[in-house]
Design a protein around this motif. Structure first.
Motif, mmCIF file in Angstrom:
data_model
loop_
_atom_site.group_PDB
_atom_site.id
_atom_site.type_symbol
_atom_site.label_atom_id
_atom_site.label_comp_id
_atom_site.label_asym_id
_atom_site.label_seq_id
_atom_site.Cartn_x
_atom_site.Cartn_y
_atom_site.Cartn_z
ATOM 1 N N ILE A 126 0.881 -1.172 0.000
ATOM 2 C CA ILE A 126 0.000 0.000 0.000
ATOM 3 C C ILE A 126 0.917 1.220 0.000
ATOM 4 C CG2 ILE A 126 -1.718 1.280 1.319
ATOM 5 C CD1 ILE A 126 -2.495 -1.525 2.531
ATOM 6 N N HIS A 127 0.692 2.109 -0.953
ATOM 7 C CA HIS A 127 1.539 3.287 -1.115
ATOM 8 C C HIS A 127 0.901 4.489 -0.421
ATOM 9 C CE1 HIS A 127 4.126 1.570 -4.407
ATOM 10 N NE2 HIS A 127 3.112 0.705 -4.373
ATOM 11 N N LEU A 128 1.698 5.223 0.339
ATOM 12 C CA LEU A 128 1.272 6.472 0.961
ATOM 13 C C LEU A 128 2.231 7.541 0.461
ATOM 14 C CD1 LEU A 128 1.075 4.026 3.304
ATOM 15 C CD2 LEU A 128 -0.008 5.873 4.510
ATOM 16 N N VAL A 129 1.740 8.413 -0.426
ATOM 17 C CA VAL A 129 2.594 9.433 -1.041
ATOM 18 C C VAL A 129 2.105 10.806 -0.582
ATOM 19 C CG1 VAL A 129 3.663 10.215 -3.175
ATOM 20 C CG2 VAL A 129 2.730 7.900 -3.042
ATOM 21 N N PHE A 130 3.032 11.625 -0.109
ATOM 22 C CA PHE A 130 2.695 12.931 0.455
ATOM 23 C C PHE A 130 3.342 14.027 -0.384
ATOM 24 C CE2 PHE A 130 2.726 9.712 3.714
ATOM 25 C CZ PHE A 130 1.512 9.915 4.349
ATOM 26 N N PHE A 131 2.558 15.078 -0.708
ATOM 27 C CA PHE A 131 3.023 16.184 -1.540
ATOM 28 C C PHE A 131 2.813 17.505 -0.818
ATOM 29 C CE2 PHE A 131 1.503 12.789 -4.295
ATOM 30 C CZ PHE A 131 2.526 12.655 -5.225
ATOM 31 N N ASP A 132 3.623 18.506 -1.188
ATOM 32 C CA ASP A 132 3.407 19.847 -0.647
ATOM 33 C C ASP A 132 2.489 20.633 -1.586
ATOM 34 O OD1 ASP A 132 4.973 20.709 -2.781
ATOM 35 O OD2 ASP A 132 6.667 21.337 -1.549
ATOM 36 N N ALA A 133 2.259 21.905 -1.308
ATOM 37 C CA ALA A 133 1.319 22.715 -2.084
ATOM 38 C C ALA A 133 1.758 22.902 -3.532
ATOM 39 C CB ALA A 133 1.132 24.073 -1.403
ATOM 40 N N SER A 134 3.067 22.839 -3.794
ATOM 41 C CA SER A 134 3.558 23.017 -5.161
ATOM 42 C C SER A 134 3.553 21.712 -5.957
ATOM 43 C CB SER A 134 4.978 23.599 -5.127
ATOM 44 O OG SER A 134 5.883 22.662 -4.583
ATOM 45 N N LEU A 138 7.031 14.907 -0.929
ATOM 46 C CA LEU A 138 7.738 15.033 0.342
ATOM 47 C C LEU A 138 8.191 13.679 0.875
ATOM 48 C CD1 LEU A 138 5.365 17.597 2.091
ATOM 49 C CD2 LEU A 138 7.567 18.064 1.021
ATOM 50 N N SER A 139 7.353 12.676 0.698
ATOM 51 C CA SER A 139 7.678 11.341 1.189
ATOM 52 C C SER A 139 6.826 10.303 0.460
ATOM 53 C CB SER A 139 7.414 11.256 2.697
ATOM 54 O OG SER A 139 7.797 9.995 3.200
ATOM 55 N N HIS A 140 7.405 9.129 0.264
ATOM 56 C CA HIS A 140 6.692 8.008 -0.366
ATOM 57 C C HIS A 140 6.990 6.775 0.477
ATOM 58 C CE1 HIS A 140 5.649 5.715 -4.336
ATOM 59 N NE2 HIS A 140 5.115 5.134 -3.277
ATOM 60 N N ILE A 141 5.971 6.288 1.157
ATOM 61 C CA ILE A 141 6.122 5.167 2.085
ATOM 62 C C ILE A 141 5.333 3.973 1.572
ATOM 63 C CG2 ILE A 141 5.616 4.387 4.436
ATOM 64 C CD1 ILE A 141 5.961 7.356 5.268
ATOM 65 N N LEU A 142 5.920 2.794 1.682
ATOM 66 C CA LEU A 142 5.229 1.553 1.328
ATOM 67 C C LEU A 142 4.889 0.814 2.610
ATOM 68 C CD1 LEU A 142 6.785 2.331 -1.323
ATOM 69 C CD2 LEU A 142 6.676 -0.074 -1.882
ATOM 70 N N LEU A 143 3.648 0.345 2.688
ATOM 71 C CA LEU A 143 3.123 -0.338 3.865
ATOM 72 C C LEU A 143 2.689 -1.740 3.465
ATOM 73 C CD1 LEU A 143 1.846 -0.316 6.787
ATOM 74 C CD2 LEU A 143 -0.173 0.679 5.726
#
Length: 196
Positions: A126-134, A138-143
């Motif tokens: 399961i991929h959790l990908v986090f982005f900033d406003a632009s 910021l981070s890409h975590i695999l669970l």
């Protein structure tokens, strides 16, 4: 007679104190010399700050059916972008961010060969990908969808092969309690009608 008993007690206490000091010193020496015996906690992503997150993309493997995308609008409200921009429950999104931002645990592996065993390949995780406003990632975590015991989860950064076992239950936060459960929008959608 009493004096002899007092001397014996003092000697006995001195021996016990010496043993305690010896044990403490030997434990510290073992901790410094052999990291494999006493494992320390490892941070998953030290540089990741959840305060800058404006978009979250959750998906399993390569499936587009099981995808949830959160976007924070200009007023600070979280919305489910790929579900008719439905309002998301702020508490649920912030709880997920707080949990992921503090992920740490024991290092279990550092090789590609066992990623399949942990279900941490790109296709199974399961991929959790986090982005900033632009739009910058910021981070890409695999669970891993596997739960070996209790609240333990296996995680890794997408850019790393290090598998970390954490006792923070990210799977439960996503509403996943068995490896076959699917992520549901209902876990995050604010289903209240007009603020009632």
């Amino acid at each position: 007679m009493k004096f002899k008993k007092l001397v014996v007690l003092i000697v006995l206490m001195a021996v016990l104190a010496g043993l305690a000091v010896f044990k403490r010193l030997s434990l510290e020496k073992a901790r410094k010399s052999d990291a494999g015996v006493l494992q320390s906690q490892v941070d998953l992503d030290k540089g990741f700050s959840t305060g800058f997150v404006s978009k979250i993309d959750l998906y399993r493997g390569t499936s587009q059916d099981e995808r949830i995308i959160f976007v924070k609008d200009s007023s600070g409200v979280w919305r489910l972008e790929n579900r008719y921009r439905t309002r998301a429950r702020k508490e649920s999104v912030e709880s997920l961010l707080k949990l992921v931002g503090s992920l740490r645990g024991e290092l279990r592996s550092e090789t590609d060969a066992v990623l399949e065993d942990f279900s941490l390949t790109d296709e199974k995780a399961i991929h959790l990908v986090f982005f900033d406003a632009s739009g910058k990632e910021l981070s890409h975590i695999l669970l891993s969808p596997l739960r070996p015991r209790g609240t333990q989860n296996f995680v890794r950064k997408a850019s790393s092969k290090e598998v970390i076992a954490t006792d923070k239950d990210v799977l439960a936060e996503l509403g996943i309690f068995s490896k076959d459960d699917k992520m549901s929008v209902k876990t995050y959608a604010d289903l209240r009608v007009a603020g009632i």
